[in-house]
Enzyme design. Structure first.
Site, PDB file in Angstrom:
ATOM      1  N   VAL A  35       0.966  -1.394   0.071  1.00  0.00           N
ATOM      2  CA  VAL A  35      -0.313  -0.560   0.259  1.00  0.00           C
ATOM      3  C   VAL A  35       0.981   1.311  -0.248  1.00  0.00           C
ATOM      4  CG1 VAL A  35      -1.771   1.201   1.523  1.00  0.00           C
ATOM      5  CG2 VAL A  35      -1.845  -1.412   1.333  1.00  0.00           C
ATOM      6  N   ASN A  44      -2.828  12.577  10.323  1.00  0.00           N
ATOM      7  CA  ASN A  44      -2.999  10.757   9.539  1.00  0.00           C
ATOM      8  C   ASN A  44      -2.656   9.704   9.138  1.00  0.00           C
ATOM      9  OD1 ASN A  44      -6.368  11.588  10.019  1.00  0.00           O
ATOM     10  ND2 ASN A  44      -5.984  12.348   8.034  1.00  0.00           N
ATOM     11  N   VAL A  45      -1.187  10.587   8.697  1.00  0.00           N
ATOM     12  CA  VAL A  45       0.153   9.680   8.263  1.00  0.00           C
ATOM     13  C   VAL A  45       0.661   9.783   9.661  1.00  0.00           C
ATOM     14  CG1 VAL A  45       1.865  10.445   7.135  1.00  0.00           C
ATOM     15  CG2 VAL A  45       0.255  11.448   6.232  1.00  0.00           C
ATOM     16  N   HIS A  89     -17.174  13.192   0.657  1.00  0.00           N
ATOM     17  CA  HIS A  89     -17.765  13.668  -0.614  1.00  0.00           C
ATOM     18  C   HIS A  89     -17.582  14.881  -0.836  1.00  0.00           C
ATOM     19  CE1 HIS A  89     -21.273  15.372   2.145  1.00  0.00           C
ATOM     20  NE2 HIS A  89     -20.827  15.405   2.491  1.00  0.00           N
ATOM     21  N   ASN A 115     -18.203   7.502   1.060  1.00  0.00           N
ATOM     22  CA  ASN A 115     -19.331   7.238   0.829  1.00  0.00           C
ATOM     23  C   ASN A 115     -20.453   8.903   0.154  1.00  0.00           C
ATOM     24  OD1 ASN A 115     -20.601   5.795   2.675  1.00  0.00           O
ATOM     25  ND2 ASN A 115     -20.445   7.222   4.544  1.00  0.00           N
ATOM     26  N   GLY A 143     -18.244   1.084   9.381  1.00  0.00           N
ATOM     27  CA  GLY A 143     -17.330   2.178  10.380  1.00  0.00           C
ATOM     28  C   GLY A 143     -15.917   1.394  10.232  1.00  0.00           C
ATOM     29  N   LYS A 196     -24.987   1.967  -1.430  1.00  0.00           N
ATOM     30  CA  LYS A 196     -25.019   1.999   0.662  1.00  0.00           C
ATOM     31  C   LYS A 196     -25.306   3.019   0.779  1.00  0.00           C
ATOM     32  CE  LYS A 196     -21.860   1.896   3.408  1.00  0.00           C
ATOM     33  NZ  LYS A 196     -21.721   4.028   4.220  1.00  0.00           N
ATOM     34  N   ASN A 200     -27.222   3.153   4.497  1.00  0.00           N
ATOM     35  CA  ASN A 200     -27.085   3.932   6.001  1.00  0.00           C
ATOM     36  C   ASN A 200     -28.325   4.895   5.671  1.00  0.00           C
ATOM     37  OD1 ASN A 200     -25.104   3.979   5.204  1.00  0.00           O
ATOM     38  ND2 ASN A 200     -23.898   5.928   5.354  1.00  0.00           N
ATOM     39  N   GLU A 203     -30.687   1.827   7.683  1.00  0.00           N
ATOM     40  CA  GLU A 203     -29.420   1.843   9.713  1.00  0.00           C
ATOM     41  C   GLU A 203     -29.936   3.332  10.575  1.00  0.00           C
ATOM     42  OE1 GLU A 203     -25.499   4.298  10.104  1.00  0.00           O
ATOM     43  OE2 GLU A 203     -25.215   2.743   9.378  1.00  0.00           O
ATOM     44  N   HIS A 481     -59.564  18.405  -8.929  1.00  0.00           N
ATOM     45  CA  HIS A 481     -58.205  17.100  -9.133  1.00  0.00           C
ATOM     46  C   HIS A 481     -59.109  15.775  -9.193  1.00  0.00           C
ATOM     47  CE1 HIS A 481     -54.303  14.873  -7.952  1.00  0.00           C
ATOM     48  NE2 HIS A 481     -56.132  13.846  -7.227  1.00  0.00           N
TER      49      HIS A 481
END
Length: 517
Positions: A35, A44-45, A89, A115, A143, A196, A200, A203, A481
């Protein structure tokens, strides 16, 4: 690792290594993939490198300083480059594709595991297709914990590209109790991200229902966290809530104490902000779609509105003050005497009520997907969709999946599940319990938006005489209507052919259009 067990892609480029991307990077590395990753966040790194060192995988998880270096590190004359996105996103995805594009070649594959909105997915697919670059929208559920040991994955896009990546996804995805991978080629275009998205939405309906049940137990029945945990655990071990992820973690949450011996749950503030701060869009998009496609999904939509109301806790405090303590204060539920004998019966009612809400959330969500599927001619396999929801995902509920799989094995009735005998029989066993829970909860001023919406959904979905008779008459009165006649039978959901001039319109001088005075 032998030739037979070697990974289908020996290298990949990971873009975004936050909580989800970082855990997926570790998962891929443990499956023998090298990877190479890029993330602008130094935090994050740092976290990913520490995790990589802890599992002795630093040589297989390599940081690259920019997109050019990332692409060079995974280039091979014999195979296309594979990139995996795990990013926010919207515009972030567009900027990432734009930055990556100069270094891409025909045949390269982008697997967007974010997502993402399916509409953005389809737009990018169309933009990249002329250059021979394949963009696959892949929903990933479960998650960050499931991302670490195997998530549920729903890829959608070009059929030939899906064939190339599905062996890799089957290797890293969650496995059900029979060892089957919880992934499948969903379909063309943005179908993977769409499935997906609706996952959610389901969910949200399920999470609201179990939160409402938890509140009734804790606040209105005065049950201890330990007692609630024991109850959830017992529910999760038997039908109809067998092997249900939310119930299982509910037991863990009610038992967990911090270093000082205090229950962590006791200090959690009652607000859900992911929909409001735009960090999570899937619930919003699901509600938009259920309205656009004319699919009644009250368990899901009520849950979403509940989350929205919860988000601004300060505003709720102001309203509470204006109402001098709120419109109502939850009280203890009054059970029949003696209480110790009535309580087990009511707990059973709560279990069946929760099951009914869970099952209806599934039914409503599948109805949304089916209606979209028909609109786009995706030709989705709904038993395959149920399979990807059997492990590694938030809505895992094996008893429900078993039930719906049996029904769908005989007929394609995805958007007509309530009329199937097996489904009706299951919900029929729950109606009395759900009604009792709703009545007692209303009397005690508990908060039950999804439970009560589920009860109404079951009631009006099978009714043959609704108050909408009067609504239709009023629509015809002021809007011409038109309506159908009872004597004509139910017909189809199309505009009626009858109009009655209930009261002829008058001009400013009182003249009627029919000429009478």
């Amino acid at each position: 690792m032998g030739q037979k067990d070697s990974p289908e892609f020996k290298k990949l480029g990971m873009i975004g290594v936050g909580s989800m991307g970082g855990m997926m990077s570790l998962l891929y590395a443990e499956h023998g993939v090298e990877v190479h990753y890029y993330d602008p966040s130094q935090e994050n790194v740092k976290q990913l490198q520490e995790h990589a060192e802890s599992i002795h995988a630093s040589n297989r998880i390599v940081h690259q300083k920019d997109y050019k270096e990332l692409c060079e590190s995974i280039s091979s004359p014999d195979s296309p480059k594979l990139f995996v996105f795990s990013i926010p996103h919207g515009s972030v995805g567009d900027k990432t594709v734009k930055s990556l594009h100069p270094y891409l070649k025909p045949g390269d594959i982008i697997l967007d595991c974010s997502n993402e909105d399916w509409r953005n997915t389809e737009r990018r697919q169309k933009a990249l297709d002329p250059d021979g670059i394949h963009y696959i929208g892949c929903g990933v559920s479960g998650g960050y914990q499931s991302a670490r040991h195997g998530p549920s994955m729903s890829p959608g896009g070009d059929a030939e590209t899906l064939k190339k990546i599905i062996p890799f996804l089957e290797r890293v995805a969650a496995k059900d109790k029979q060892g089957r991978p919880c992934t499948a080629c969903i379909g063309p275009a943005g179908s993977g991200h769409y499935v997906k998205m609706v996952h959610n939405g389901i969910e949200q309906g399920m999470m609201s229902a179990i939160a409402e049940v938890w509140f009734i137990m804790n606040r209105c029945l005065k049950m201890s966290y330990k007692k609630i945990a024991d109850t959830f655990e017992s529910w999760n071990e038997s039908d109809p809530l067998r092997d249900n992820f939310l119930v299982a973690i509910g037991a863990d949450i009610n038992r967990t104490r911090d270093g000082e011996g205090n229950f962590v749950l006791a200090n959690v503030l009652d607000k859900v902000v992911q929909d409001v701060d735009n960090s999570e869009g899937t619930g919003v998009w699901t509600c938009e779609e259920t309205v656009r496609l004319h699919v009644p999904s009250p368990t899901i939509v009520s849950a979403h509105l509940f989350r929205l109301a919860s988000a601004d806790a300060a505003k709720r405090q102001r309203v509470n003050k204006a109402f001098a303590g709120g419109a109502a204060q939850p009280a203890t539920i009054k059970l029949e005497v003696p209480h110790e004998k009535a309580l087990p019966s009511f707990i059973e009612d709560l279990k069946l009520s929760l099951y009914a809400a869970f099952l209806c959330a599934f039914i409503q969500g599948l109805g949304i997907i089916k209606t979209k599927d028909r609109e786009q001619s995706w030709n989705l396999d709904y038993r395959a969709i149920l399979q990807i929801w059997r492990g590694g995902c938030i809505i895992q509920s094996d008893y429900i999946s078993d039930l719906l799989d049996r029904v769908l094995s005989n007929n394609d009735v995805v958007d007509d599940l309530l009329s199937q005998d097996a489904v009706a029989a299951e919900l029929g066993k729950c109606v009395a319990s759900l009604k009792n829970v709703v009545l007692k909860s209303l009397a005690a001023d508990a908060y039950i938006p999804s439970l009560s919406a589920t009860l109404e959904y079951i009631k009006y979905s099978g009714a043959t005489e609704l108050p909408t008779q009067f609504m239709e008459a009023e629509l015809d009165y002021f809007g011409a209507h038109s309506f159908d006649l009872k004597s004509e039978g139910p017909g189809k959901p199309l505009k009626g052919s009858h109009h009655y001039e209930w009261k002829p319109p008058r001009g400013i001088f009182g003249d009627k259009l029919d000429g009478s005075k």
